[in-house]
Design an enzyme around this catalytic site. Structure first.
Site, PDB file in Angstrom:
ATOM      1  N   PHE A   1     -24.365   0.100  14.106  1.00 23.66           N
ATOM      2  CA  PHE A   1     -24.483  -0.906  15.173  1.00 23.66           C
ATOM      3  C   PHE A   1     -23.116  -1.230  15.780  1.00 23.66           C
ATOM      4  CE2 PHE A   1     -28.629  -3.201  15.698  1.00 23.66           C
ATOM      5  CZ  PHE A   1     -29.403  -2.263  15.043  1.00 23.66           C
TER       6      PHE A   1
ATOM      7  N   CYS B   1     -14.615   5.457   8.635  1.00 23.26           N
ATOM      8  CA  CYS B   1     -16.009   5.091   8.360  1.00 23.26           C
ATOM      9  C   CYS B   1     -17.016   5.373   9.472  1.00 23.26           C
ATOM     10  CB  CYS B   1     -16.080   3.624   7.992  1.00 23.26           C
ATOM     11  SG  CYS B   1     -15.204   3.259   6.478  1.00 23.26           S
TER      12      CYS B   1
ATOM     13  N   GLN C   1     -17.530   7.324  12.154  1.00 17.77           N
ATOM     14  CA  GLN C   1     -18.079   8.664  12.416  1.00 17.77           C
ATOM     15  C   GLN C   1     -18.806   9.218  11.191  1.00 17.77           C
ATOM     16  OE1 GLN C   1     -16.067  11.528  14.858  1.00 17.77           O
ATOM     17  NE2 GLN C   1     -16.111  13.007  13.210  1.00 17.77           N
TER      18      GLN C   1
HETATM   19  N1  LIG Z   1     -11.587   2.286   4.231  1.00 15.93           N
HETATM   20  C1  LIG Z   1     -12.390   1.303   4.543  1.00 15.93           C
HETATM   21  O1  LIG Z   1     -12.054   0.447   5.344  1.00 15.93           O
HETATM   22  C2  LIG Z   1     -13.751   1.188   3.934  1.00 15.93           C
HETATM   23  C3  LIG Z   1     -14.468  -0.002   4.104  1.00 15.93           C
HETATM   24  C4  LIG Z   1     -15.735  -0.105   3.521  1.00 15.93           C
HETATM   25  C5  LIG Z   1     -16.241   0.928   2.759  1.00 15.93           C
HETATM   26  N2  LIG Z   1     -15.521   2.072   2.597  1.00 15.93           N
HETATM   27  C6  LIG Z   1     -16.066   3.107   1.723  1.00 15.93           C
HETATM   28  O2  LIG Z   1     -15.425   2.969   0.453  1.00 15.93           O
HETATM   29  C7  LIG Z   1     -15.241   4.255  -0.169  1.00 15.93           C
HETATM   30  C8  LIG Z   1     -13.772   4.462  -0.478  1.00 15.93           C
HETATM   31  O3  LIG Z   1     -13.048   4.457   0.729  1.00 15.93           O
HETATM   32  P1  LIG Z   1     -11.461   4.389   0.749  1.00 15.93           P
HETATM   33  O4  LIG Z   1     -11.075   4.239   2.183  1.00 15.93           O
HETATM   34  O5  LIG Z   1     -10.988   3.378  -0.237  1.00 15.93           O
HETATM   35  O6  LIG Z   1     -11.103   5.852   0.214  1.00 15.93           O
HETATM   36  P2  LIG Z   1      -9.699   6.420  -0.291  1.00 15.93           P
HETATM   37  O7  LIG Z   1      -9.710   7.859  -0.055  1.00 15.93           O
HETATM   38  O8  LIG Z   1      -8.593   5.560   0.284  1.00 15.93           O
HETATM   39  O9  LIG Z   1      -9.701   6.130  -1.864  1.00 15.93           O
HETATM   40  C9  LIG Z   1     -10.536   6.777  -2.769  1.00 15.93           C
HETATM   41  C10 LIG Z   1      -9.745   7.018  -4.044  1.00 15.93           C
HETATM   42  O10 LIG Z   1     -10.635   7.511  -5.036  1.00 15.93           O
HETATM   43  C11 LIG Z   1      -9.911   8.394  -5.886  1.00 15.93           C
HETATM   44  N3  LIG Z   1     -10.831   9.237  -6.654  1.00 15.93           N
HETATM   45  C12 LIG Z   1     -11.685  10.192  -6.200  1.00 15.93           C
HETATM   46  N4  LIG Z   1     -12.377  10.724  -7.228  1.00 15.93           N
HETATM   47  C13 LIG Z   1     -11.967  10.092  -8.354  1.00 15.93           C
HETATM   48  C14 LIG Z   1     -12.316  10.192  -9.724  1.00 15.93           C
HETATM   49  N5  LIG Z   1     -13.261  11.056 -10.139  1.00 15.93           N
HETATM   50  N6  LIG Z   1     -11.681   9.402 -10.620  1.00 15.93           N
HETATM   51  C15 LIG Z   1     -10.727   8.536 -10.211  1.00 15.93           C
HETATM   52  N7  LIG Z   1     -10.355   8.382  -8.915  1.00 15.93           N
HETATM   53  C16 LIG Z   1     -10.973   9.151  -7.999  1.00 15.93           C
HETATM   54  C17 LIG Z   1      -9.044   9.178  -4.910  1.00 15.93           C
HETATM   55  O11 LIG Z   1      -7.953   9.765  -5.576  1.00 15.93           O
HETATM   56  C18 LIG Z   1      -8.638   8.071  -3.926  1.00 15.93           C
HETATM   57  O12 LIG Z   1      -7.389   7.493  -4.255  1.00 15.93           O
HETATM   58  C19 LIG Z   1     -15.834   5.251   0.810  1.00 15.93           C
HETATM   59  O13 LIG Z   1     -17.169   5.506   0.449  1.00 15.93           O
HETATM   60  C20 LIG Z   1     -15.794   4.521   2.144  1.00 15.93           C
HETATM   61  O14 LIG Z   1     -16.800   4.973   3.020  1.00 15.93           O
HETATM   62  C21 LIG Z   1     -14.286   2.216   3.150  1.00 15.93           C
HETATM   63  O1  LIG Z   2     -14.169  -3.528  20.428  1.00 15.33           O
HETATM   64  C1  LIG Z   2     -13.724  -2.622  19.726  1.00 15.33           C
HETATM   65  C2  LIG Z   2     -13.668  -2.692  18.313  1.00 15.33           C
HETATM   66  C3  LIG Z   2     -13.168  -1.620  17.608  1.00 15.33           C
HETATM   67  N1  LIG Z   2     -12.709  -0.515  18.245  1.00 15.33           N
HETATM   68  C4  LIG Z   2     -12.202   0.634  17.466  1.00 15.33           C
HETATM   69  O2  LIG Z   2     -13.153   0.960  16.472  1.00 15.33           O
HETATM   70  C5  LIG Z   2     -12.509   1.491  15.320  1.00 15.33           C
HETATM   71  C6  LIG Z   2     -12.963   0.781  14.063  1.00 15.33           C
HETATM   72  O3  LIG Z   2     -12.474  -0.540  14.070  1.00 15.33           O
HETATM   73  P1  LIG Z   2     -12.869  -1.621  12.968  1.00 15.33           P
HETATM   74  O4  LIG Z   2     -14.323  -1.640  12.803  1.00 15.33           O
HETATM   75  O5  LIG Z   2     -12.220  -2.893  13.323  1.00 15.33           O
HETATM   76  O6  LIG Z   2     -12.126  -1.046  11.663  1.00 15.33           O
HETATM   77  P2  LIG Z   2     -12.649  -0.312  10.340  1.00 15.33           P
HETATM   78  O7  LIG Z   2     -11.623  -0.567   9.306  1.00 15.33           O
HETATM   79  O8  LIG Z   2     -13.023   1.087  10.658  1.00 15.33           O
HETATM   80  O9  LIG Z   2     -13.944  -1.146   9.893  1.00 15.33           O
HETATM   81  C7  LIG Z   2     -15.273  -0.672  10.082  1.00 15.33           C
HETATM   82  O10 LIG Z   2     -15.617   0.246   9.076  1.00 15.33           O
HETATM   83  C8  LIG Z   2     -15.502  -0.287   7.738  1.00 15.33           C
HETATM   84  C9  LIG Z   2     -15.775   0.845   6.789  1.00 15.33           C
HETATM   85  O11 LIG Z   2     -17.106   1.050   6.529  1.00 15.33           O
HETATM   86  C10 LIG Z   2     -16.476  -1.466   7.599  1.00 15.33           C
HETATM   87  O12 LIG Z   2     -16.384  -1.994   6.284  1.00 15.33           O
HETATM   88  C11 LIG Z   2     -16.144  -2.527   8.636  1.00 15.33           C
HETATM   89  O13 LIG Z   2     -17.069  -3.598   8.546  1.00 15.33           O
HETATM   90  C12 LIG Z   2     -16.187  -1.894  10.018  1.00 15.33           C
HETATM   91  O14 LIG Z   2     -15.784  -2.847  11.013  1.00 15.33           O
HETATM   92  C13 LIG Z   2     -11.012   1.365  15.587  1.00 15.33           C
HETATM   93  O15 LIG Z   2     -10.498   2.593  16.045  1.00 15.33           O
HETATM   94  C14 LIG Z   2     -10.934   0.328  16.682  1.00 15.33           C
HETATM   95  O16 LIG Z   2      -9.794   0.466  17.487  1.00 15.33           O
HETATM   96  C15 LIG Z   2     -12.753  -0.421  19.623  1.00 15.33           C
HETATM   97  O17 LIG Z   2     -12.352   0.571  20.213  1.00 15.33           O
HETATM   98  N2  LIG Z   2     -13.263  -1.485  20.333  1.00 15.33           N
END
Ligand SMILES: NC(=O)c1ccc[n+]([C@@H]2O[C@H](COP(=O)([O-])OP(=O)(O)OC[C@H]3O[C@@H](n4cnc5c(N)ncnc54)[C@H](O)[C@@H]3O)[C@@H](O)[C@H]2O)c1
Ligand SMILES: O=c1ccn([C@@H]2O[C@H](COP(=O)(O)OP(=O)(O)O[C@H]3O[C@H](CO)[C@@H](O)[C@H](O)[C@H]3O)[C@@H](O)[C@H]2O)c(=O)[nH]1
Length: 472
Positions: free
Chosen positions: A230, A280, A282
């Site tokens: 969304f 996240c 894509q």
């Molecule tokens: N980055 C974000 O903003 C965000 C927000 C919400 C949810 N998520 C979700 O959270 C999850 C993690 O994302 P991230 O951005 O923290 O990833 P990341 O790549 O920054 O971190 C993942 C870590 O897990 C470790 N790892 C992998 N396999 C392992 C194993 N078997 N044992 C121990 N360590 C291991 C890797 O070495 C790495 O450091 C993903 O599913 C992502 O979609 C990410």
């Molecule tokens: O009005 C807007 C808002 C965002 N973006 C772009 O969208 C991307 C994602 O932005 P944002 O959602 O703020 O950052 P993320 O850290 O990717 O966070 C998203 O992805 C995370 C991983 O799943 C979720 O936890 C969060 O709720 C969700 O907002 C970035 O490139 C922003 O520049 C725009 O171009 N226009």
């Protein structure tokens, strides 16, 4: 159930900040974050807090308060698993790059490895929590592995889904004051309800009860993918209209404001841009599309895929605008990039629009000069190499990285703003203009600059979604 020891597998952008906040808010719980990446763990343990592997405003203070008290970072995964009452799995779940579902499905190999490791090591009952973003119904696979591959001891597992909604750049704020905490579990059994309650009581240390939402496990898993779909859909929707604005003299910011004041639509996530990035959006939409296709729901799949198609178009369109505005050739021309991160206030570059725009320009033999306040040179080259468009040497030849914006922009034919870092607004733009080739072109991919003032200096400005762009 009294939780005393938490283990989190994965010390990345989610595991690190999330556990740091849990440890800060729950001094009575020992929190150990483990990872197989030794370099990452060493960085989390670095005395110098500016070297933490994740840059997030406010994170250093939280780590400083809790680290060594009840927050630990370690590579001893087995030990931390066995000591824990509650284990968060927060490992990466990237898009598959091979085999069935290549380019769409989530690669669950790291998740499965964690489940097998927990089953092998655990000698006491555990609550296992999906913190990673996962396809709906992954909990049943984890349960099957945990229940069937154990070490022979009579260990019982409860599986919960507790997706993370933090956004990078505001992770600490989001964790301290979340819109909601979502906990999905087995609501049909007493043990399942007890596990949900145990996790809810951890969050209750700082999150008001009414914001802790409990559901069945499938709703929780699917809500995470849905929330991201969304949010990304809103960005693609406004970006699609930015192109129409450019043709019709409407202004996308004015349109966004006008529609956002309708309380049914709301004003957030309507900022037109060079395209969304981040690890996240894509990945999660592709995963949703793949799941829908797996169930034969082709119309559902096509509907969500369009969000990605529009985003790819927006990134390409921005690059092509630069090329056509610069008299249809950028060969040998220096194009300065302000920003490489996928958004401001983070050092994360995953899926950043800047990577794809640079790739298009390099195809046209441009010389790209980059300045980003937080992203390392090494990371920028790694991002380009990952695309596999050209050799590593060619990427290094085509792209130069600067730690000073004025140096990056010196003698450039054009400046392109790829990330909305606040500092870009405060630069001495007259000085930047004076040092550039003329005409001095400026492409604001984030709509953050006062282009009227810049035009008075002499810049020729292109702003996403503005009807006043130069004729091309
Ligand atoms: N980055 C974000 O903003 C965000 C927000 C919400 C949810 N998520 C979700 O959270 C999850 C993690 O994302 P991230 O951005 O923290 O990833 P990341 O790549 O920054 O971190 C993942 C870590 O897990 C470790 N790892 C992998 N396999 C392992 C194993 N078997 N044992 C121990 N360590 C291991 C890797 O070495 C790495 O450091 C993903 O599913 C992502 O979609 C990410
Ligand atoms: O009005 C807007 C808002 C965002 N973006 C772009 O969208 C991307 C994602 O932005 P944002 O959602 O703020 O950052 P993320 O850290 O990717 O966070 C998203 O992805 C995370 C991983 O799943 C979720 O936890 C969060 O709720 C969700 O907002 C970035 O490139 C922003 O520049 C725009 O171009 N226009």
């Amino acid at each position: 159930m009294d939780i005393k020891h938490i283990c989190c597998i994965g010390a990345g952008y989610v595991g690190g900040p999330t556990m740091a906040v849990i440890a800060q808010k729950c001094p009575h719980i020992n929190v150990t974050v483990v990872d197989i990446n030794e370099k990452r763990i060493a960085a989390w343990n670095d005395e110098d807090l500016s070297k933490l592997p994740v840059y997030e405003p406010g994170l250093d203070k939280v780590v400083e308060e809790a680290r060594g008290r009840n927050l630990f970072f370690s590579t001893e995964v087995d030990k931390a698993i066995d000591a824990a009452d509650m284990i968060f799995i927060s490992v990466n779940t990237p898009t598959k790059t091979y085999g069935k579902g290549k380019g769409m499905a989530a690669d669950l190999k790291y998740i499965e490895l964690c489940a097998r490791q927990i089953a092998r090591v655990a000698t006491s009952d555990k609550i296992v929590i999906e913190k990673s973003t996962l396809p709906v119904r992954t909990a049943s696979a984890i349960k099957s592995i945990l229940d069937n591959t154990g070490n022979g001891s009579e260990v019982k597992f409860q599986i919960l889904s507790n997706p993370e909604f933090l956004a990078e750049g505001t992770a600490i704020e989001d964790l301290l004051d979340p819109d909601r905490v979502l906990i999905g579990g087995d609501t049909s059994t007493a043990e399942g309800k007890k596990a949900i309650q145990a996790l809810a009581s951890v969050y209750a240390n700082w999150v008001p009860q009414k914001q802790i939402l409990t559901t069945n496990v499938w709703s929780s898993e699917l809500s995470k993918l849905t929330a991201n779909a969304f949010l990304a859909q809103r960005v693609s929707s406004i970006n699609s209209l930015s192109e129409l604005c450019e043709k019709t003299e409407a202004d996308v910011n004015e349109v966004a404001k006008a529609i956002g004041m309708d309380s049914r639509i709301g004003s957030k996530f309507l900022k037109a841009s060079v395209g969304f990035g981040g690890s996240c959006f894509q990945k999660d939409i592709l995963n949703l599309v793949y799941i829908a296709k797996t169930y034969g729901l082709n119309e559902v799949a096509d509907y969500w895929e369009q969000v990605i198609i529009m985003n790819d178009h927006q990134k390409r369109r921005f690059a092509h605008n630069i090329i056509s505005t610069l008299f249809n050739t950028v060969s040998g021309k220096k194009i300065a990039f302000l920003g490489w991160a996928f958004k401001k206030d983070t050092n994360d570059t995953r899926e950043s629009a800047a990577i794809y725009v640079a790739d298009e320009l390099l195809n046209e033999q441009s010389k790209v000069a980059v300045y980003d306040p937080k992203v390392s040179e090494e990371q920028m080259y790694a991002d380009l190499d990952y695309l596999n468009t050209r050799s590593s040497e060619e990427n290094r030849e085509g792209v130069s990285v600067f730690n000073n914006p004025y140096e990056a922009c010196k003698d450039a034919h054009a400046i392109a703003v790829l990330t909305e870092w606040d500092e870009f607004k405060t630069y001495d733009w007259q000085k930047l203009y004076d040092q550039m080739q003329k005409p001095a072109f400026l492409f604001d991919g984030r709509g953050i600059l006062d282009t009227d003032a810049l035009e008075k200096i002499g810049f020729v400005c292109y702003k996403i979604g503005s009807g006043k762009n130069p004729e091309i």
